[in-house]
Design an enzyme around this catalytic site. Structure first.
Site, PDB file in Angstrom:
ATOM      1  N   CYS A 168      15.044  -8.193 -58.920  1.00  0.00           N
ATOM      2  CA  CYS A 168      15.350  -6.748 -59.096  1.00  0.00           C
ATOM      3  C   CYS A 168      13.570  -6.112 -58.953  1.00  0.00           C
ATOM      4  O   CYS A 168      12.735  -6.288 -59.575  1.00  0.00           O
ATOM      5  CB  CYS A 168      15.701  -6.275 -60.466  1.00  0.00           C
ATOM      6  N   ASP A 207      13.552 -22.470 -47.672  1.00  0.00           N
ATOM      7  CA  ASP A 207      15.025 -22.764 -47.749  1.00  0.00           C
ATOM      8  C   ASP A 207      15.467 -23.550 -48.632  1.00  0.00           C
ATOM      9  O   ASP A 207      16.704 -23.958 -48.547  1.00  0.00           O
ATOM     10  CB  ASP A 207      14.942 -23.231 -46.298  1.00  0.00           C
ATOM     11  N   HIS A 262       6.021 -20.148 -51.728  1.00  0.00           N
ATOM     12  CA  HIS A 262       6.478 -18.943 -51.118  1.00  0.00           C
ATOM     13  C   HIS A 262       7.730 -18.246 -51.664  1.00  0.00           C
ATOM     14  O   HIS A 262       8.437 -17.621 -51.026  1.00  0.00           O
ATOM     15  CB  HIS A 262       6.400 -18.882 -49.740  1.00  0.00           C
ATOM     16  N   GLN A 294       5.548 -24.484 -48.290  1.00  0.00           N
ATOM     17  CA  GLN A 294       5.459 -23.034 -47.956  1.00  0.00           C
ATOM     18  C   GLN A 294       6.991 -22.673 -47.620  1.00  0.00           C
ATOM     19  O   GLN A 294       7.177 -21.397 -47.419  1.00  0.00           O
ATOM     20  CB  GLN A 294       4.770 -22.832 -46.732  1.00  0.00           C
TER      21      GLN A 294
HETATM   22  P1  OAD Z   1       4.760 -21.785 -38.482  1.00  0.00           P
HETATM   23  O1  OAD Z   1       6.075 -21.431 -37.743  1.00  0.00           O
HETATM   24  O2  OAD Z   1       3.514 -20.981 -38.625  1.00  0.00           O
HETATM   25  O3  OAD Z   1       4.342 -23.240 -37.813  1.00  0.00           O
HETATM   26  C1  OAD Z   1       5.395 -24.238 -37.732  1.00  0.00           C
HETATM   27  C2  OAD Z   1       4.604 -25.463 -37.262  1.00  0.00           C
HETATM   28  O4  OAD Z   1       5.684 -26.504 -37.273  1.00  0.00           O
HETATM   29  C3  OAD Z   1       3.899 -25.536 -36.097  1.00  0.00           C
HETATM   30  O5  OAD Z   1       2.710 -25.842 -36.156  1.00  0.00           O
HETATM   31  C4  OAD Z   1       4.794 -26.260 -35.004  1.00  0.00           C
HETATM   32  O6  OAD Z   1       3.856 -27.007 -34.112  1.00  0.00           O
HETATM   33  C5  OAD Z   1       5.522 -27.405 -36.024  1.00  0.00           C
HETATM   34  N1  OAD Z   1       6.609 -27.883 -35.666  1.00  0.00           N
HETATM   35  C6  OAD Z   1       7.664 -27.447 -34.919  1.00  0.00           C
HETATM   36  N2  OAD Z   1       8.532 -28.295 -34.694  1.00  0.00           N
HETATM   37  C7  OAD Z   1       8.362 -29.391 -35.392  1.00  0.00           C
HETATM   38  C8  OAD Z   1       9.011 -30.822 -35.745  1.00  0.00           C
HETATM   39  N3  OAD Z   1      10.452 -30.983 -35.459  1.00  0.00           N
HETATM   40  N4  OAD Z   1       8.461 -31.428 -36.843  1.00  0.00           N
HETATM   41  C9  OAD Z   1       7.213 -31.099 -37.089  1.00  0.00           C
HETATM   42  N5  OAD Z   1       6.498 -30.021 -36.941  1.00  0.00           N
HETATM   43  C10 OAD Z   1       7.188 -29.154 -36.214  1.00  0.00           C
HETATM   44  O7  OAD Z   1       5.390 -22.388 -40.070  1.00  0.00           O
HETATM   45  P2  OAD Z   1       4.434 -22.361 -41.154  1.00  0.00           P
HETATM   46  O8  OAD Z   1       3.163 -22.856 -41.064  1.00  0.00           O
HETATM   47  O9  OAD Z   1       5.452 -22.687 -42.455  1.00  0.00           O
HETATM   48  O10 OAD Z   1       5.361 -17.071 -44.931  1.00  0.00           O
HETATM   49  O11 OAD Z   1       4.307 -20.814 -41.734  1.00  0.00           O
HETATM   50  C11 OAD Z   1       3.632 -20.330 -42.776  1.00  0.00           C
HETATM   51  C12 OAD Z   1       3.960 -19.119 -43.231  1.00  0.00           C
HETATM   52  O12 OAD Z   1       4.012 -17.987 -42.404  1.00  0.00           O
HETATM   53  C13 OAD Z   1       5.565 -19.196 -43.747  1.00  0.00           C
HETATM   54  O13 OAD Z   1       5.552 -19.784 -44.978  1.00  0.00           O
HETATM   55  C14 OAD Z   1       5.839 -17.775 -43.615  1.00  0.00           C
HETATM   56  C15 OAD Z   1       5.231 -17.480 -42.339  1.00  0.00           C
HETATM   57  O14 OAD Z   1       5.098 -16.141 -42.234  1.00  0.00           O
HETATM   58  C16 OAD Z   1       5.806 -15.780 -45.306  1.00  0.00           C
HETATM   59  O15 OAD Z   1       6.662 -15.462 -45.142  1.00  0.00           O
HETATM   60  C17 OAD Z   1       4.534 -15.334 -46.365  1.00  0.00           C
END
Ligand code: OAD
Length: 242
Positions: free
Chosen positions: A125, A102, A117, A99
């Protein structure tokens, strides 16, 4: 020693998975210095990602949305893949479904990366739809295409469809996997999070916190990605060569 990690490593040794899919979220890049969206450090000027990553926010205030993206783009440019990205990239035949926008899995050398994503260092554009790589900071915010229309980051915003081709590739890979490793996602953003339930069989979550996906996974390892992913990958490689 982490008891769930031991169990997960044992299961890998018993099953010798040959097709591994890594399903990743922002947590896999946390140790590269890129803040996650939810949790400590996830806010930018008190905005949540749901306030800024939307077509409505961009239509209303493209400058603020672009300022957020320029902040994030700078973090990404300055970041390096960490031990988790590198371990994943070192596993031959592994597929990464991410997702994250980066690009760090690809920069670590991962062979097959499905970006659900989009990618933050690419732009599109809004009128012509053409995309191109634009990794450097823009002089003028919001940036414009040569045609005069606004450029936007080539990412998926809340309320938008995921790219068909990426979804199709992700589904095939996850359904066909012997092992699904779910790393660093809060599992609350759909449809991406729903893909985890397509997998039948051995699955391992790596996340310091419990998530809604934890109960779907065979084993949940409460640890940081960079600390345990290399051990998991070593176990897979050893099991497959035994
Ligand atoms: P989140 O920020 O929602 O969740 C990050 C997760 O990583 C949490 O469950 C943390 O506990 C975990 N975490 C933190 N540090 C960690 C580490 N060192 N090792 C392993 N896990 C760790 O991020 P996503 O689930 O990726 O979408 O978010 C999903 C989507 O929401 C993103 O792609 C983005 C965002 O809004 C869009 O922008 C459409």
């Amino acid at each position: 020693m982490n008891a769930s990690l031991d169990k997960a490593l044992d299961a890998i040794r018993r099953r010798s998975p040959r097709r591994t899919v890594f399903f990743t979220g922002a947590g896999v890049s946390a140790e590269s210095g890129i803040p996650t969206f939810r949790g400590a450090g996830g806010l930018w000027r008190n905005f949540r990602s749901e306030d800024l990553a939307t077509p409505e926010a961009f239509a209303r205030d493209p400058k603020t949305v672009w300022e957020w993206y320029e902040w994030r783009r700078e973090l990404v440019r300055d970041a390096e893949p960490n031990a988790a990205h590198r371990a994943i990239a070192a596993l031959p035949g592994a597929v990464v479904v991410t997702q994250n926008v980066d690009g760090l899995h690809a920069r670590a050398g991962a062979h097959e990366v499905v970006e659900l994503h989009g990618n933050i260092l690419r732009v599109r554009c809004v009128r012509e739809g053409g995309t191109f790589d634009a990794p450097s900071a823009f002089d003028v915010i919001p940036p414009r295409c040569a045609c005069g229309s606004l450029l936007r980051p080539d990412v998926v915003w809340f309320g938008e469809m995921l790219p068909d081709e990426a979804v199709a590739r992700a589904m095939v890979a996850i359904r066909g996997a012997d092992l699904l490793v779910v790393i660093g996602t809060s599992g609350v953003v759909y449809p991406a999070a729903g893909m985890v339930s397509l997998h039948r069989g051995l699955s391992i979550e790596i996340n310091p916190a419990a998530t809604p996906l934890t109960t779907n996974c065979t084993y949940a390892v409460a640890a940081k990605a960079a600390d345990v992913t290399p051990q998991l990958v070593d176990a897979i490689q050893e099991a497959c060569h035994a």
